[in-house]
Design an enzyme around this catalytic site. Structure first.
Site, PDB file in Angstrom:
ATOM      1  N   HIS A   1     -32.479 -41.010   7.620  1.00 16.71           N
ATOM      2  CA  HIS A   1     -32.677 -39.866   6.707  1.00 16.71           C
ATOM      3  C   HIS A   1     -31.367 -39.458   6.048  1.00 16.71           C
ATOM      4  O   HIS A   1     -31.254 -38.345   5.533  1.00 16.71           O
ATOM      5  CB  HIS A   1     -33.291 -38.679   7.463  1.00 16.71           C
TER       6      HIS A   1
ATOM      7  N   TYR B   1     -27.458 -27.278   2.238  1.00 19.16           N
ATOM      8  CA  TYR B   1     -26.763 -28.388   2.908  1.00 19.16           C
ATOM      9  C   TYR B   1     -25.285 -28.083   3.128  1.00 19.16           C
ATOM     10  O   TYR B   1     -24.679 -28.546   4.092  1.00 19.16           O
ATOM     11  CB  TYR B   1     -26.983 -29.700   2.133  1.00 19.16           C
TER      12      TYR B   1
ATOM     13  N   GLU C   1     -39.991 -31.433  26.123  1.00 18.23           N
ATOM     14  CA  GLU C   1     -41.404 -31.201  26.495  1.00 18.23           C
ATOM     15  C   GLU C   1     -42.265 -32.315  25.911  1.00 18.23           C
ATOM     16  O   GLU C   1     -41.825 -33.062  25.037  1.00 18.23           O
ATOM     17  CB  GLU C   1     -41.866 -29.847  25.939  1.00 18.23           C
TER      18      GLU C   1
HETATM   19  C1  BV8 Z   1     -41.853 -41.162   2.871  1.00 19.57           C
HETATM   20  C2  BV8 Z   1     -34.097 -34.341   5.374  1.00 19.57           C
HETATM   21  C3  BV8 Z   1     -42.687 -42.832   1.447  1.00 19.57           C
HETATM   22  C4  BV8 Z   1     -32.763 -34.466   5.948  1.00 19.57           C
HETATM   23  C5  BV8 Z   1     -36.173 -34.814   6.481  1.00 19.57           C
HETATM   24  C6  BV8 Z   1     -47.335 -36.444   1.277  1.00 19.57           C
HETATM   25  C7  BV8 Z   1     -46.441 -36.821   0.265  1.00 19.57           C
HETATM   26  C8  BV8 Z   1     -45.303 -37.578   0.527  1.00 19.57           C
HETATM   27  C9  BV8 Z   1     -45.040 -37.978   1.816  1.00 19.57           C
HETATM   28  C10 BV8 Z   1     -45.922 -37.564   2.800  1.00 19.57           C
HETATM   29  C11 BV8 Z   1     -47.059 -36.821   2.560  1.00 19.57           C
HETATM   30  N1  BV8 Z   1     -47.705 -36.607   3.745  1.00 19.57           N
HETATM   31  C12 BV8 Z   1     -47.012 -37.179   4.735  1.00 19.57           C
HETATM   32  C13 BV8 Z   1     -45.930 -37.761   4.169  1.00 19.57           C
HETATM   33  C14 BV8 Z   1     -44.920 -38.467   4.800  1.00 19.57           C
HETATM   34  C15 BV8 Z   1     -43.778 -37.483   5.025  1.00 19.57           C
HETATM   35  C16 BV8 Z   1     -44.102 -36.753   6.320  1.00 19.57           C
HETATM   36  O1  BV8 Z   1     -44.036 -37.368   7.354  1.00 19.57           O
HETATM   37  N2  BV8 Z   1     -44.447 -35.459   6.249  1.00 19.57           N
HETATM   38  C17 BV8 Z   1     -44.772 -34.752   7.477  1.00 19.57           C
HETATM   39  C18 BV8 Z   1     -44.270 -33.318   7.397  1.00 19.57           C
HETATM   40  C19 BV8 Z   1     -46.290 -34.840   7.699  1.00 19.57           C
HETATM   41  N3  BV8 Z   1     -42.590 -38.299   5.140  1.00 19.57           N
HETATM   42  C20 BV8 Z   1     -41.807 -38.509   4.069  1.00 19.57           C
HETATM   43  O2  BV8 Z   1     -41.940 -37.949   3.006  1.00 19.57           O
HETATM   44  C21 BV8 Z   1     -40.724 -39.549   4.271  1.00 19.57           C
HETATM   45  N4  BV8 Z   1     -40.748 -40.469   3.185  1.00 19.57           N
HETATM   46  O3  BV8 Z   1     -42.907 -41.055   3.449  1.00 19.57           O
HETATM   47  O4  BV8 Z   1     -41.620 -42.014   1.807  1.00 19.57           O
HETATM   48  C22 BV8 Z   1     -42.615 -44.118   2.168  1.00 19.57           C
HETATM   49  C23 BV8 Z   1     -42.391 -44.191   3.519  1.00 19.57           C
HETATM   50  C24 BV8 Z   1     -42.417 -45.415   4.157  1.00 19.57           C
HETATM   51  C25 BV8 Z   1     -42.610 -46.543   3.440  1.00 19.57           C
HETATM   52  C26 BV8 Z   1     -42.810 -46.429   2.080  1.00 19.57           C
HETATM   53  C27 BV8 Z   1     -42.831 -45.233   1.446  1.00 19.57           C
HETATM   54  C28 BV8 Z   1     -39.346 -38.912   4.308  1.00 19.57           C
HETATM   55  C29 BV8 Z   1     -39.152 -38.188   5.626  1.00 19.57           C
HETATM   56  C30 BV8 Z   1     -37.745 -37.619   5.704  1.00 19.57           C
HETATM   57  C31 BV8 Z   1     -37.783 -36.197   5.289  1.00 19.57           C
HETATM   58  N5  BV8 Z   1     -36.468 -35.589   5.493  1.00 19.57           N
HETATM   59  N6  BV8 Z   1     -35.032 -34.167   6.495  1.00 19.57           N
HETATM   60  C32 BV8 Z   1     -32.435 -33.166   6.607  1.00 19.57           C
HETATM   61  O5  BV8 Z   1     -32.457 -32.131   5.919  1.00 19.57           O
HETATM   62  O6  BV8 Z   1     -32.133 -33.199   7.812  1.00 19.57           O
HETATM   63  S1  BV8 Z   1     -37.284 -34.590   7.744  1.00 19.57           S
HETATM   64  C33 BV8 Z   1     -36.650 -33.725   9.049  1.00 19.57           C
HETATM   65  O7  BV8 Z   1     -37.604 -33.943  10.119  1.00 19.57           O
HETATM   66  C34 BV8 Z   1     -35.336 -34.224   9.576  1.00 19.57           C
HETATM   67  O8  BV8 Z   1     -34.911 -35.451   9.049  1.00 19.57           O
HETATM   68  C35 BV8 Z   1     -35.668 -34.416  11.062  1.00 19.57           C
HETATM   69  O9  BV8 Z   1     -34.833 -35.306  11.649  1.00 19.57           O
HETATM   70  C36 BV8 Z   1     -37.054 -34.914  10.933  1.00 19.57           C
HETATM   71  C37 BV8 Z   1     -37.857 -35.045  12.190  1.00 19.57           C
HETATM   72  O10 BV8 Z   1     -37.747 -33.842  12.922  1.00 19.57           O
HETATM   73  P1  BV8 Z   1     -37.225 -33.961  14.435  1.00 19.57           P
HETATM   74  O11 BV8 Z   1     -35.897 -34.623  14.414  1.00 19.57           O
HETATM   75  O12 BV8 Z   1     -38.282 -34.568  15.275  1.00 19.57           O
HETATM   76  O13 BV8 Z   1     -36.986 -32.440  14.796  1.00 19.57           O
HETATM   77  P2  BV8 Z   1     -38.090 -31.366  15.230  1.00 19.57           P
HETATM   78  O14 BV8 Z   1     -37.461 -30.013  15.103  1.00 19.57           O
HETATM   79  O15 BV8 Z   1     -39.383 -31.640  14.544  1.00 19.57           O
HETATM   80  O16 BV8 Z   1     -38.322 -31.665  16.785  1.00 19.57           O
HETATM   81  C38 BV8 Z   1     -37.263 -31.435  17.704  1.00 19.57           C
HETATM   82  C39 BV8 Z   1     -37.671 -32.056  19.017  1.00 19.57           C
HETATM   83  O17 BV8 Z   1     -36.578 -31.929  19.923  1.00 19.57           O
HETATM   84  C40 BV8 Z   1     -38.864 -31.364  19.675  1.00 19.57           C
HETATM   85  O18 BV8 Z   1     -39.739 -32.341  20.208  1.00 19.57           O
HETATM   86  C41 BV8 Z   1     -38.228 -30.552  20.819  1.00 19.57           C
HETATM   87  O19 BV8 Z   1     -39.082 -30.453  21.933  1.00 19.57           O
HETATM   88  C42 BV8 Z   1     -37.038 -31.403  21.150  1.00 19.57           C
HETATM   89  N7  BV8 Z   1     -35.901 -30.688  21.727  1.00 19.57           N
HETATM   90  C43 BV8 Z   1     -35.439 -29.461  21.399  1.00 19.57           C
HETATM   91  N8  BV8 Z   1     -34.352 -29.171  22.164  1.00 19.57           N
HETATM   92  C44 BV8 Z   1     -34.128 -30.257  22.951  1.00 19.57           C
HETATM   93  C45 BV8 Z   1     -35.117 -31.218  22.682  1.00 19.57           C
HETATM   94  N9  BV8 Z   1     -35.174 -32.404  23.319  1.00 19.57           N
HETATM   95  C46 BV8 Z   1     -34.230 -32.637  24.255  1.00 19.57           C
HETATM   96  N10 BV8 Z   1     -33.247 -31.769  24.574  1.00 19.57           N
HETATM   97  C47 BV8 Z   1     -33.166 -30.579  23.948  1.00 19.57           C
HETATM   98  N11 BV8 Z   1     -32.177 -29.713  24.275  1.00 19.57           N
END
Ligand code: BV8
Length: 227
Positions: free
Chosen positions: A102, A51, A196
């Site tokens: 987040h 970080y 996309e």
């Molecule tokens: C939760 C930290 C309970 C900060 C992040 C098993 C056990 C526990 C939890 C889970 C589990 N299975 C599933 C879960 C839920 C889990 C989850 O979703 N896992 C996923 C992987 C399946 N979620 C959690 O654990 C969350 N907490 O569930 O708690 C709860 C919840 C609700 C109610 C009660 C209890 C916590 C989630 C937060 C995790 N922390 N990061 C940091 O380091 O930054 S996640 C990380 O992913 C970042 O925060 C990021 O913001 C987030 C999402 O990613 P995106 O922002 O979408 O980025 P990505 O690269 O994926 O995509 C980029 C996009 O941009 C693409 O579409 C691309 O096409 C586009 N792009 C690229 N360039 C451009 C563009 N678009 C336009 N212009 C461009 N130039």
């Protein structure tokens, strides 16, 4: 009210890496090691260094035209801005009230007493919490398995939105990835602005770089900016 959810794609053109694109952050780091409480417990130095590097990168970044367009949408149309991003580029572009679900790179948190304070440029595991003195400092970001911030406010915002817009997010991480479904189920119109197609079920979509697509869409909504 327009509800805008943003992700890493909003800041990609400002030089901040995305997570899941080719060469993205999760292709270089194992999220289990650097974005979970377990990873922090195992090796706090590695997590704080991860970080510290992102905070330094973000400190040198400048908002792009998409950040400015969303700040204008908040100012002129009262849009609700919710971001998954931990950078402060929407605020740097003039946004007044961004919900960082987040957390934020520029905030520190005590893992013991949960006190939050402005993060130093470089965080070290031996730093003491200013409130309880524990050497348990961490970035104030939400890791996997942790409760995101502002979920009640987000739920209320989704319920009263007329339009839900997702900007630059892959729709991979929950609960944020489920907001489009909640909006649609509530009869709210949905729009995706992304580089996309992501597979999310949106009524409408515009594809291209955020710095082009977002300002063009905002100009359609508000009319061209007053010069
Ligand atoms: C939760 C930290 C309970 C900060 C992040 C098993 C056990 C526990 C939890 C889970 C589990 N299975 C599933 C879960 C839920 C889990 C989850 O979703 N896992 C996923 C992987 C399946 N979620 C959690 O654990 C969350 N907490 O569930 O708690 C709860 C919840 C609700 C109610 C009660 C209890 C916590 C989630 C937060 C995790 N922390 N990061 C940091 O380091 O930054 S996640 C990380 O992913 C970042 O925060 C990021 O913001 C987030 C999402 O990613 P995106 O922002 O979408 O980025 P990505 O690269 O994926 O995509 C980029 C996009 O941009 C693409 O579409 C691309 O096409 C586009 N792009 C690229 N360039 C451009 C563009 N678009 C336009 N212009 C461009 N130039």
């Amino acid at each position: 009210m327009i509800f805008v959810l943003t992700g890493a794609g909003l800041s990609a053109e400002s030089g901040l890496g995305t997570f899941r694109d080719a060469g993205g952050i999760w292709s270089r780091y194992d999220l289990e090691d650097v974005a979970t409480p377990q990873g922090y417990a195992r090796d706090p130095v590695r997590v704080l260094d991860f970080y510290n590097a992102r905070r330094a990168n973000a400190a040198g970044a400048r908002p792009n035209a998409a950040h400015g367009a969303l700040a204008r949408l908040e100012r002129e149309a009262g849009a609700m801005l919710v971001t998954q991003n931990v950078d402060g580029l929407l605020e740097a572009a003039g946004a007044a009230d961004v919900l960082h679900m987040h957390g934020r790179l520029d905030r520190a948190l005590c893992n013991r007493c949960r006190r939050s304070w402005e993060a130093p440029e470089v965080m070290c595991p031996f730093d003491a919490c200013p409130n309880c003195g524990a050497q348990a400092v961490r970035p104030d970001v939400v890791w996997f398995g942790e409760m995101p911030y502002g979920l009640d406010e987000i739920e209320a915002g989704l319920a009263r939105a007329a339009l839900f817009v997702a900007v630059g997010t892959s729709g991979t991480v929950y609960p944020a990835a489920g907001f489009v479904d909640a909006a649609r189920d509530a009869g709210v119109a949905t729009l995706e602005l992304n580089l996309e197609r992501t597979g999310g079920r949106f009524d409408d979509a515009r594809y291209g770089p955020a710095s082009e697509v977002v300002p063009a869409w905002v100009d359609e909504v508000l009319g061209p900016p007053r010069t």
